[in-house]
Motif scaffolding. Structure first.
Motif, mmCIF file in Angstrom:
data_model
loop_
_atom_site.group_PDB
_atom_site.id
_atom_site.type_symbol
_atom_site.label_atom_id
_atom_site.label_comp_id
_atom_site.label_asym_id
_atom_site.label_seq_id
_atom_site.Cartn_x
_atom_site.Cartn_y
_atom_site.Cartn_z
ATOM 1 N N ASN A 183 7.152 -8.590 -8.501
ATOM 2 C CA ASN A 183 5.703 -8.832 -8.418
ATOM 3 C C ASN A 183 5.254 -9.879 -9.440
ATOM 4 O OD1 ASN A 183 5.470 -6.703 -6.451
ATOM 5 N ND2 ASN A 183 5.562 -5.227 -8.131
ATOM 6 N N SER A 192 14.108 -1.949 0.067
ATOM 7 C CA SER A 192 14.984 -1.323 1.062
ATOM 8 C C SER A 192 16.293 -2.087 1.194
ATOM 9 C CB SER A 192 14.288 -1.228 2.420
ATOM 10 O OG SER A 192 14.169 -2.495 3.046
ATOM 11 N N ALA A 244 10.273 2.206 7.430
ATOM 12 C CA ALA A 244 9.178 2.612 6.547
ATOM 13 C C ALA A 244 8.893 1.542 5.509
ATOM 14 C CB ALA A 244 9.517 3.940 5.878
ATOM 15 N N ALA A 245 9.958 0.946 4.982
ATOM 16 C CA ALA A 245 9.791 -0.098 3.970
ATOM 17 C C ALA A 245 9.063 -1.313 4.540
ATOM 18 C CB ALA A 245 11.147 -0.506 3.411
ATOM 19 N N LYS A 246 9.341 -1.643 5.783
ATOM 20 C CA LYS A 246 8.652 -2.770 6.416
ATOM 21 C C LYS A 246 7.159 -2.484 6.547
ATOM 22 C CE LYS A 246 12.527 -4.743 9.016
ATOM 23 N NZ LYS A 246 13.093 -5.008 10.368
ATOM 24 N N LEU A 247 6.832 -1.267 6.928
ATOM 25 C CA LEU A 247 5.426 -0.902 7.053
ATOM 26 C C LEU A 247 4.706 -0.973 5.710
ATOM 27 C CD1 LEU A 247 5.681 2.168 9.486
ATOM 28 C CD2 LEU A 247 4.730 -0.089 10.014
ATOM 29 N N LEU A 248 5.423 -0.638 4.649
ATOM 30 C CA LEU A 248 4.839 -0.649 3.306
ATOM 31 C C LEU A 248 5.024 -1.986 2.594
ATOM 32 C CD1 LEU A 248 6.111 2.870 2.160
ATOM 33 C CD2 LEU A 248 3.775 2.263 2.834
ATOM 34 N N ARG A 249 5.617 -2.945 3.300
ATOM 35 C CA ARG A 249 5.903 -4.271 2.738
ATOM 36 C C ARG A 249 6.775 -4.183 1.483
ATOM 37 N NH1 ARG A 249 0.092 -7.509 3.417
ATOM 38 N NH2 ARG A 249 -0.053 -7.249 5.697
ATOM 39 N N ARG A 250 7.795 -3.325 1.567
ATOM 40 C CA ARG A 250 8.743 -3.171 0.468
ATOM 41 C C ARG A 250 10.151 -3.487 0.962
ATOM 42 N NH1 ARG A 250 6.948 -0.094 -3.778
ATOM 43 N NH2 ARG A 250 8.749 -1.009 -4.827
ATOM 44 N N GLU A 251 10.268 -4.567 1.736
ATOM 45 C CA GLU A 251 11.570 -4.906 2.322
ATOM 46 C C GLU A 251 12.630 -5.177 1.265
ATOM 47 O OE1 GLU A 251 8.705 -6.221 3.320
ATOM 48 O OE2 GLU A 251 8.645 -6.593 5.478
#
Length: 319
Positions: A79, A278, A268-275
């Motif tokens: 980040n 993952s 789930a990670a894609k939905l949370l934008r945490r690719e």
């Protein structure tokens, strides 16, 4: 007689452990420290600098030095809040590295050991494959790009000046004092938190801090290391599930791992934008260290189980 060493990043995770090993081996060491940093070791000559960039003056510090070990860097930042992250990485990791190397060559330094990153190779490997030191680089983020550009500049400088350059690309480094996600996983395991990582069948290479430092010290005087690039790992690849199981055992805790399929976690990670998270947990990243072992006659002196035990012990004591 032992070589005279100039070490940057001496208060960092890797640099600090390297400094301790150099002192134990009775090398003559000059440690470069950022202003305000402290190394409580009277056997070390200390040099304080405001910053590591293209304008840092190193001339006086390099007099009589035979080998530079450059571990200081702007490290990978999650980040990142910089307006231009690549420019920020380049200031330290490219301009700062090449500025030090040019001054080292001018001062008559024999060898420059650069701690790079596996991110120069890329972010992950396909099943059944592994990165090698001679692969075409494919960095995917500003940090990896900056490390590649530093490597390229160092090789050009070596051609121009005769400075011997050794490049070491570690994978994820762990050991006593490790922080970030690795420490967080130990916290979760110690607290007995159920984790959804019981059915991950990836393969990831890691490197214990002791193994990385051993390779760095090996490269100080080994004739075959000159102008080579080395990948380094423990030589034992683990899935995320296996790592957590071994870590829990080292902490004397049960591994409460729920057998959630990887595809569910990735979705789930894609939905949370945490690719990216993952990818690290579910993806593979293997390295082939056969060149490192064969060319240098080296092998990792510490096993994964031994290193995890030492890491867990420090974690408990430091709490």
């Amino acid at each position: 007689m032992s070589s005279s060493i100039f070490l940057t990043g001496a208060t960092g995770f890797v640099g600090g452990a390297t400094l301790n090993r150099l002192i134990a081996r009775k090398y003559s060491v000059t440690a470069a420290l950022r202003n305000g940093s402290i190394v409580a070791e009277d056997k070390v000559k200390k040099v304080h600098v405001e910053s590591v960039d293209g304008n840092t003056s190193w001339e006086e510090s390099l007099t009589g030095v035979e080998v530079v070990i450059h571990s200081a860097a702007r490290v990978h930042v999650m980040n990142d809040t910089e307006a231009d992250p690549l420019a920020a990485f380049r200031r330290v990791n490219v301009a700062g590295t090449l500025n030090l190397a040019r001054q080292a060559a001018a001062a008559g330094v024999r060898r420059f050991i650069f701690i790079s990153s596996i991110k120069v190779n890329g972010e992950g490997t396909l099943p059944g494959t592994a990165y090698t030191a001679d692969d075409v680089p494919a960095p995917a983020d500003p940090y990896g790009i900056s490390k590649l550009e530093a490597e390229q500049g160092l090789r050009q400088l070596a051609d121009e000046t005769g400075l011997e350059v050794v490049i070491i690309r570690p994978v994820l480094v762990y050991g006593p004092g490790v922080k970030a996600n690795f420490r967080n996983m130990m916290l979760w395991l110690e607290k007995g938190v159920p984790l959804p990582f019981g059915s991950i069948h990836n393969a990831r290479s890691l490197v214990a801090l002791d193994n990385l430092v051993d390779l760095i010290v090996t490269c100080i005087d080994h004739s075959a290391a000159a102008n080579q690039t080395f990948l380094v790992s423990d030589g034992e690849d683990l899935s995320t599930t296996q790592l957590l199981q071994k870590m829990a055992k080292s902490l004397d805790r049960p591994a409460r791992l729920l057998p959630i399929p990887s595809w569910v976690l990735i979705s789930a990670a894609k939905l949370l934008r945490r690719e990216s998270l993952s990818n690290r947990l579910c993806g593979s990243l293997k390295v082939d260290i056969s060149k490192t072992c064969s060319l240098l006659g080296w092998s990792p002196p510490v096993s994964v189980d031994e290193a995890l035990k030492a890491t867990a012990q420090h974690f408990r004591e430091s709490k």
